[in-house]
Design an enzyme around this catalytic site. Structure first.
Site, PDB file in Angstrom:
ATOM      1  N   LEU A  18       0.820  -1.214   0.000  1.00  0.00           N
ATOM      2  CA  LEU A  18       0.000   0.000   0.000  1.00  0.00           C
ATOM      3  C   LEU A  18       0.855   1.266   0.000  1.00  0.00           C
ATOM      4  CD1 LEU A  18      -2.718  -1.103   2.570  1.00  0.00           C
ATOM      5  CD2 LEU A  18      -3.191  -0.412   0.217  1.00  0.00           C
ATOM      6  N   ASP A  37      11.090   3.514   4.839  1.00  0.00           N
ATOM      7  CA  ASP A  37      10.947   2.070   4.992  1.00  0.00           C
ATOM      8  C   ASP A  37      12.179   1.555   5.714  1.00  0.00           C
ATOM      9  OD1 ASP A  37      10.914  -0.926   4.200  1.00  0.00           O
ATOM     10  OD2 ASP A  37       9.033  -0.181   3.367  1.00  0.00           O
ATOM     11  N   ILE A  64      10.551   4.826  12.903  1.00  0.00           N
ATOM     12  CA  ILE A  64       9.347   5.606  13.209  1.00  0.00           C
ATOM     13  C   ILE A  64       8.875   5.421  14.638  1.00  0.00           C
ATOM     14  CG2 ILE A  64       8.546   5.565  10.816  1.00  0.00           C
ATOM     15  CD1 ILE A  64       6.436   3.448  11.792  1.00  0.00           C
ATOM     16  N   TYR A 161      -3.126  -6.851  17.125  1.00  0.00           N
ATOM     17  CA  TYR A 161      -3.311  -5.997  15.943  1.00  0.00           C
ATOM     18  C   TYR A 161      -4.639  -5.231  16.023  1.00  0.00           C
ATOM     19  CZ  TYR A 161      -3.730  -4.924  10.911  1.00  0.00           C
ATOM     20  OH  TYR A 161      -3.892  -4.301   9.691  1.00  0.00           O
ATOM     21  N   LYS A 165      -5.110  -1.205  16.138  1.00  0.00           N
ATOM     22  CA  LYS A 165      -5.860  -0.519  15.089  1.00  0.00           C
ATOM     23  C   LYS A 165      -7.101   0.186  15.646  1.00  0.00           C
ATOM     24  CE  LYS A 165      -3.315  -1.390  11.490  1.00  0.00           C
ATOM     25  NZ  LYS A 165      -2.527  -0.286  10.900  1.00  0.00           N
ATOM     26  N   THR A 195      -1.598  -7.271   0.310  1.00  0.00           N
ATOM     27  CA  THR A 195      -0.294  -6.770   0.743  1.00  0.00           C
ATOM     28  C   THR A 195       0.491  -7.913   1.379  1.00  0.00           C
ATOM     29  OG1 THR A 195      -0.900  -6.207   3.031  1.00  0.00           O
ATOM     30  CG2 THR A 195      -1.406  -4.568   1.321  1.00  0.00           C
TER      31      THR A 195
END
Length: 292
Positions: A18, A37, A64, A161, A165, A195
């Site tokens: 994505l 990345d 990050i 996860y 999210k 993905t």
């Protein structure tokens, strides 16, 4: 002319999937793109594609999930392009296990990359944008977060996860409420696409079709919305969670207060069975948890 001309946008996890599609289309619409990345060769490859098509981009592999790493990403963008107008928080990982088998490391890794990864860059940028406003500069900035259907309704085998999210969806609402005064919008995506994180679990469902048929789960189908959200055209839209799949687009309808029973006094434990059962009976049926 593109809808993101002269805007500099950071896209995390954009070496493939994505994020790569977002970076390519943003550059195609005139944005300067920071391709972040953890795999330097992947970031460099996407930058090469962008530059070959006449766009402008900078490869970056800083972390990050740390404030120092986030600061280096922003500093590099400013040094190269002068300013930053947006961030697409896309990077993520999965460590899928049934809850009874989930380790502390599985939990910490997913929460760190998703939730803390969403915090660090946005925090550095928001402080920068707030200071610009205080100095009399007009700001038209964008935060685009990545939630998931798993975060909106749960997913068996993905409690870490789904929790991350779901947290990102709530974070987006608070960012939108607090940051509008500075000219910053915050929105989130819940994309369904093919993905690296989905190809094994949903390989049969999301496989590429034969022939010329529309590739419903191609990650490029999500990119147009991301580009629009990063552009000046979306200035009036904030605090939304967009679900995107193929050619389908919708806005998630989050938790709302349901029917109310008010006794005007303290409930007795034994009398709550009937009350709760009636509230459940009158409530809209929730979407099923993925995997049930």
């Amino acid at each position: 002319m593109g809808i993101c001309d002269n805007r500099t946008i950071i896209v995390t996890g954009s070496g493939s999937g994505l994020g790569r599609e977002y970076a390519l289309l943003l550059a195609g619409e005139g944005a300067n793109v920071i391709v972040n990345d953890i795999r330097p060769e992947a970031a460099a490859s996407v930058v090469k594609e962008i530059e070959a098509a006449g766009g402008k981009a900078l490869a970056n592999s800083d972390d990050i999930t740390s404030m120092d790493g986030a600061q280096r990403i922003v500093d590099g963008a400013v040094a190269r392009f002068g300013d930053v107008q947006g961030v697409v928080n896309n990077a993520g990982i999965v460590r899928d296990r049934m809850f009874a088998s989930l380790s502390e490391q599985d939990w910490d890794d997913v929460i760190r990359v998703h939730l803390k990864g969403h915090f660090c860059l946005a925090s550095i940028l928001v402080r920068r944008w707030r200071d610009q406003v205080k100095n009399g500069q007009k700001v038209d900035a964008r935060i685009v977060n990545t939630s998931s259907g798993a975060g909106l309704q749960g997913s068996v085998g993905q409690s870490n996860y789904a929790a991350a999210k779901g947290g990102i969806a709530s974070l987006t609402l608070v960012q939108a409420a607090e940051l509008g005064r500075y000219g910053i919008t915050a929105n989130a995506l819940a994309p369904a696409a093919r993905t690296g994180m989905t190809e094994k679990v949903f390989a049969d469902v999301m496989k590429k079709p034969d022939g010329e048929a529309f590739d419903h789960f191609h990650p490029g189908n999500v990119a147009p919305l991301v580009v629009w959200l990063c552009s000046p055209l979306s200035a009036g839209v904030t605090g939304k969670v967009f679900e995107v799949e193929g050619g389908k687009l919708s806005i998630g309808d989050g938790w709302r207060t349901g029917k109310v029973r008010d006794k005007k006094a303290r409930w007795q434990p034994a009398e709550l069975t009937e009350v709760v059962e009636s509230l459940i009976a009158e409530a809209p049926k929730p979407q099923k948890v993925y995997g049930t």
